[in-house]
Design a protein around this motif. Structure first.
Motif, PDB file in Angstrom:
ATOM      1  N   GLY A  39       0.768  -1.004  -0.098  1.00 41.29           N
ATOM      2  CA  GLY A  39      -0.135   0.053   0.001  1.00 41.29           C
ATOM      3  C   GLY A  39       0.816   1.305   0.113  1.00 41.29           C
ATOM      4  O   GLY A  39       1.774   1.222   0.640  1.00 41.29           O
ATOM      5  N   TRP A  68      -3.186   0.096  -3.611  1.00 41.53           N
ATOM      6  CA  TRP A  68      -2.615  -1.062  -3.193  1.00 41.53           C
ATOM      7  C   TRP A  68      -2.040  -1.861  -4.496  1.00 41.53           C
ATOM      8  O   TRP A  68      -2.898  -2.119  -5.424  1.00 41.53           O
ATOM      9  CB  TRP A  68      -3.574  -2.064  -2.511  1.00 41.53           C
ATOM     10  N   ASN A 102      -9.720   2.884  -1.042  1.00 39.06           N
ATOM     11  CA  ASN A 102      -8.586   1.936  -1.399  1.00 39.06           C
ATOM     12  C   ASN A 102      -8.719   1.564  -2.939  1.00 39.06           C
ATOM     13  O   ASN A 102      -9.866   1.086  -3.331  1.00 39.06           O
ATOM     14  CB  ASN A 102      -9.176   0.413  -0.621  1.00 39.06           C
TER      15      ASN A 102
END
Length: 430
Positions: A39, A68, A102
């Motif tokens: 990440g 990520w 994310n």
């Protein structure tokens, strides 16, 4: 038995087994304990806690974007497999303050088979290569929204914590939410550019929007992506279904209640039960119903309508550049077709108005066509029955041929039963 045929059958069986094994390998769940790996914080700040027995907390310091990636790149969880994956025995929680986006940039689909939660704010996962939510996964935000976005993202530098700041277009990958999972948030968005396949029982709370091939949250259908499709099954949980849209086809084999309009750019196939307080607009294909649709007084429109089930609720049913064929039952107010015909082989109740129209300026208008109304079944009205076969809404035949009259015709044929309920009711055919 011919030995050559036996050999061919054995070879075929082996090939099928190999193909099935290959497919299973591609769709295999992640190992029990992996967490997202490699990440890199692109916006905001994040502090990763220690991983204990497959569990980890990441503390946010404001609205944060984490990319990520792959291999040993990044600064968060460099020992974990790259990408945003959570094993069935693992859990990831976000704490602190702010929302988190994310973004899986590994090039592979994200696989969420364990626990994913946030007590900090909105929780989003984005991966244009697809998102798979496994049968024991739980995804929730106790203080905000949840978004699973398998669309192609724009720049993330302007992320301010809201779904509106997550720019994306109608292309991308598939989303699969398997039976047994649980997704909960104040508002929930499940979106993809490919096949969005959701078991409705997994939607345990919040206002949920399901979309395939939409540009941005609440945006327009991406008409350049007709292969996007929305597939739903199962029985809707405690969540409210606030949005249902697909740039391509859509199908429902479950039980769902819509709190707003449904929009489908391809064909909508319903073999389950749909209850809606909004309209159903099938703008680029057909509506094929073998189940139940309750409109609650709203509109149903499509290219063609083939009903072998039940349509109730006293709404309006219409088609554009197509025909209506009823082989089941319909309890609606009016039935209309533009540049098409109406055929009733079943039962229609409550409707008092049947009309076919012709629009000669429409490219799909057919010169000389008989836009007809045919009743081979039973039509019952509580007051009166009006049949208008071919109302010529545009008298001029084609664009650029001013003065040439619309050459289509209309006819009304009855071989069935027509009923009016009151003594002062009437029946007219035009």
């Amino acid at each position: 038995m011919n030995n050559s045929n036996g050999l061919k059958l054995a070879t075929l069986a082996a090939s099928i087994a190999l193909a099935m094994a290959s497919t299973a390998a591609l769709a295999a769940a992640p190992a029990a304990t992996p967490l997202p790996g490699a990440g890199t914080v692109a916006v905001g700040s994040a502090t990763a806690g220690a991983i204990t027995n497959g569990a980890q907390t990441i503390t946010l310091g404001g609205n944060t974007v984490i990319n990520w990636g792959t291999g040993a790149s990044g600064t968060i969880n460099t020992t974990q497999p790259g990408g945003f994956n959570i094993g069935s025995g693992a859990s990831l929680a976000f704490g602190g303050t702010g929302a988190v986006l994310n973004v899986d940039v590994s090039g592979n689909a994200s696989q969420i088979f364990g626990g994913l939660s946030s007590s900090a704010g909105n929780l989003f996962v984005a991966n244009a290569n697809g998102i798979i939510v496994g049968p024991a996964a739980t995804i929730s935000s106790t203080t905000g929204n949840v978004g699973l976005i398998a669309n192609t993202l724009g720049a993330t530098s302007g992320f301010d914590g809201t779904i509106a700041s997550v720019g994306y277009n109608g292309t991308g990958g598939n989303v699969t939410v398997q039976t047994g999972a649980g997704i909960d948030g104040t508002n929930v968005l499940i979106s993809g550019g490919g096949i969005v396949n959701v078991d409705l029982s997994t939607l345990t709370g919040g206002n949920v929007t399901l979309s395939a091939g939409l540009a941005n949250a609440g945006g327009a259908l991406d008409t350049t992506n007709p292969n996007a499709s929305l597939v739903v099954s199962g029985t809707q949980g405690a969540a409210t279904l606030a949005g249902f849209a697909s740039a391509g086809n859509a199908s429902n084999s479950g039980t769902l209640t819509l709190g707003s309009d449904a929009e489908v750019g391809g064909t909508l196939t319903n073999s389950g039960q749909i209850t809606t307080t909004g309209g159903i607009y099938v703008t680029g294909g057909d509506l094929v119903n073998s189940g139940q649709i309750s409109t609650n007084g709203t509109s149903v429109t499509a290219g063609n309508l083939v009903n072998g089930g039940a349509i109730t609720g006293g709404g309006w049913v219409s088609v554009v550049d197509g025909s209506i064929t009823n082989n089941g039952s319909m309890a609606v107010i009016s039935v209309g077709a533009t540049n098409g015909s109406i055929v009733n082989n079943g039962t229609i109740t409550h409707a008092d108005n049947f009309q076919t129209y012709s629009n000669a300026q429409d490219p799909l208008f057919t010169e000389g066509a008989d836009y007809s109304i045919t009743n081979n079944g039973t039509i019952t009205s509580p007051d009166y029955l009006d049949f208008y076969a071919n109302v010529q809404g545009n008298q001029t035949s084609k664009a650029g041929t001013s003065g040439v009259l619309n050459g289509s015709t209309g006819s009304f044929t009855n071989t069935g039963t027509l009923q009016v309920a009151s003594n002062d009711a009437y029946l007219d055919a035009y």
